[in-house]
Design a protein around this motif. Structure first.
Motif, PDB file in Angstrom:
ATOM      1  N   VAL A  82       0.718  -1.176   0.044  1.00 34.06           N
ATOM      2  CA  VAL A  82       0.008   0.132  -0.166  1.00 34.06           C
ATOM      3  C   VAL A  82       0.855   1.198   0.160  1.00 34.06           C
ATOM      4  O   VAL A  82       0.523   2.210  -0.783  1.00 34.06           O
ATOM      5  CB  VAL A  82      -1.030   0.084   1.123  1.00 34.06           C
ATOM      6  N   ILE A  83       1.663   1.164   0.664  1.00 34.20           N
ATOM      7  CA  ILE A  83       2.648   2.264   0.924  1.00 34.20           C
ATOM      8  C   ILE A  83       3.564   2.538  -0.425  1.00 34.20           C
ATOM      9  O   ILE A  83       3.797   3.893  -0.946  1.00 34.20           O
ATOM     10  CB  ILE A  83       3.900   2.166   2.033  1.00 34.20           C
ATOM     11  N   GLN A  84       4.040   1.409  -1.020  1.00 37.08           N
ATOM     12  CA  GLN A  84       4.506   1.581  -2.575  1.00 37.08           C
ATOM     13  C   GLN A  84       3.572   2.172  -3.614  1.00 37.08           C
ATOM     14  O   GLN A  84       3.756   3.062  -4.366  1.00 37.08           O
ATOM     15  CB  GLN A  84       5.176   0.318  -2.770  1.00 37.08           C
ATOM     16  N   ASN A  85       2.315   1.748  -3.446  1.00 34.63           N
ATOM     17  CA  ASN A  85       1.274   2.351  -4.235  1.00 34.63           C
ATOM     18  C   ASN A  85       1.252   3.966  -3.927  1.00 34.63           C
ATOM     19  O   ASN A  85       1.026   4.745  -5.123  1.00 34.63           O
ATOM     20  CB  ASN A  85      -0.087   1.682  -4.009  1.00 34.63           C
ATOM     21  N   LEU A  86       1.133   4.361  -2.460  1.00 36.15           N
ATOM     22  CA  LEU A  86       1.174   5.720  -2.397  1.00 36.15           C
ATOM     23  C   LEU A  86       2.394   6.588  -3.054  1.00 36.15           C
ATOM     24  O   LEU A  86       2.135   7.627  -3.437  1.00 36.15           O
ATOM     25  CB  LEU A  86       1.081   5.836  -0.630  1.00 36.15           C
ATOM     26  N   MET A  87       3.598   5.990  -2.996  1.00 29.49           N
ATOM     27  CA  MET A  87       4.847   6.451  -3.453  1.00 29.49           C
ATOM     28  C   MET A  87       4.693   6.619  -4.918  1.00 29.49           C
ATOM     29  O   MET A  87       5.078   7.728  -5.469  1.00 29.49           O
ATOM     30  CB  MET A  87       6.064   5.614  -3.370  1.00 29.49           C
ATOM     31  N   LEU A  88       4.059   5.663  -5.772  1.00 30.49           N
ATOM     32  CA  LEU A  88       3.678   5.631  -7.210  1.00 30.49           C
ATOM     33  C   LEU A  88       2.772   7.111  -7.579  1.00 30.49           C
ATOM     34  O   LEU A  88       3.060   7.899  -8.299  1.00 30.49           O
ATOM     35  CB  LEU A  88       3.112   4.530  -7.658  1.00 30.49           C
ATOM     36  N   LEU A 133       7.113  -1.454  -6.772  1.00 30.23           N
ATOM     37  CA  LEU A 133       6.109  -1.936  -6.534  1.00 30.23           C
ATOM     38  C   LEU A 133       5.706  -3.409  -6.994  1.00 30.23           C
ATOM     39  O   LEU A 133       5.478  -4.297  -6.416  1.00 30.23           O
ATOM     40  CB  LEU A 133       5.013  -1.158  -7.024  1.00 30.23           C
ATOM     41  N   TRP A 134       5.862  -3.571  -8.310  1.00 27.96           N
ATOM     42  CA  TRP A 134       5.858  -4.918  -9.054  1.00 27.96           C
ATOM     43  C   TRP A 134       6.841  -5.811  -8.562  1.00 27.96           C
ATOM     44  O   TRP A 134       6.471  -7.002  -8.347  1.00 27.96           O
ATOM     45  CB  TRP A 134       6.195  -4.858 -10.636  1.00 27.96           C
TER      46      TRP A 134
END
Length: 202
Positions: A82-88, A133-134
């Protein structure tokens, strides 16, 4: 700092969809007609703004398509995902600004090289965050469904791999030619439009 609770796939996707939609919509606000001369001349003279809008809009669109393809393979997102999605989303939401800077610089002829590099740095950071993320989700099948097709997983990995070096190269080119750099950004977007249409289907 409060612990991040698990977020459902549907809620994560809805949030991502909303941010990407807002970022794509904000791009059109940067398309303006400057004063001086006839309206027809001003409209034609603003063509770098149209081109920059199209490239960035398609870039966000490809990110949206690819993100949907990834989430279809995810069993359950964990807090780090979720945090990585926020960074994207942080970098995607920022994209309208370097898009405006680049279009304005190409149109005026002032500071074009710096603007091209600025756009490239922003795009490279998006690529880095999307790759991270991936890689996190797919490494060892960490977050993937047990029935995730290996062909699709391998296709996404293969398609993501050239993103960072391509954007980095285009950014370096911007130090010498803003127009060549802008052309490369458009070519990279076209590459991902084509490749994204292949692995987004299961």
């Amino acid at each position: 700092m409060r612990r991040i609770n698990h977020v459902s796939l549907s809620r994560l996707q809805s949030y991502v969809d909303a941010i990407l939609a807002i970022a794509a919509t904000l791009l059109i606000l940067n398309v303006t007609v400057t004063g001086g001369g006839s309206l027809s001349h001003s409209l034609v003279h603003a063509w770098p703004s149209y081109a920059a809008y199209a490239v960035s809009f398609l870039t966000i669109g490809v990110i949206w398509i690819n993100h949907h393809a990834i989430l279809r393979l995810i069993e359950q997102p964990d807090p780090l995902f979720v945090i990585q999605n926020l960074m994207l989303l942080l970098f995607v939401a920022f994209l309208p600004f370097p898009t405006h800077v680049l279009a304005d610089a190409l149109q005026s002829g002032h500071g074009a090289a710096a603007a091209a590099v600025f756009y490239g740095i922003s795009a490279t950071l998006m690529a880095v965050s999307f790759n991270a993320l991936w890689i996190y989700a797919s490494h060892g099948g960490r977050l993937l469904r047990t029935d995730a097709p290996e062909r699709v997983v391998a296709g996404i990995t293969r398609s993501f791999r050239p993103g960072i070096p391509l954007y980095t190269a285009a950014t370096v080119v911007g130090l010498f030619s803003a127009w060549a750099s802008a052309g490369l950004y458009a070519a990279i977007t076209l590459f991902y439009v084509i490749s994204g249409s292949t692995f987004s289907r299961e």
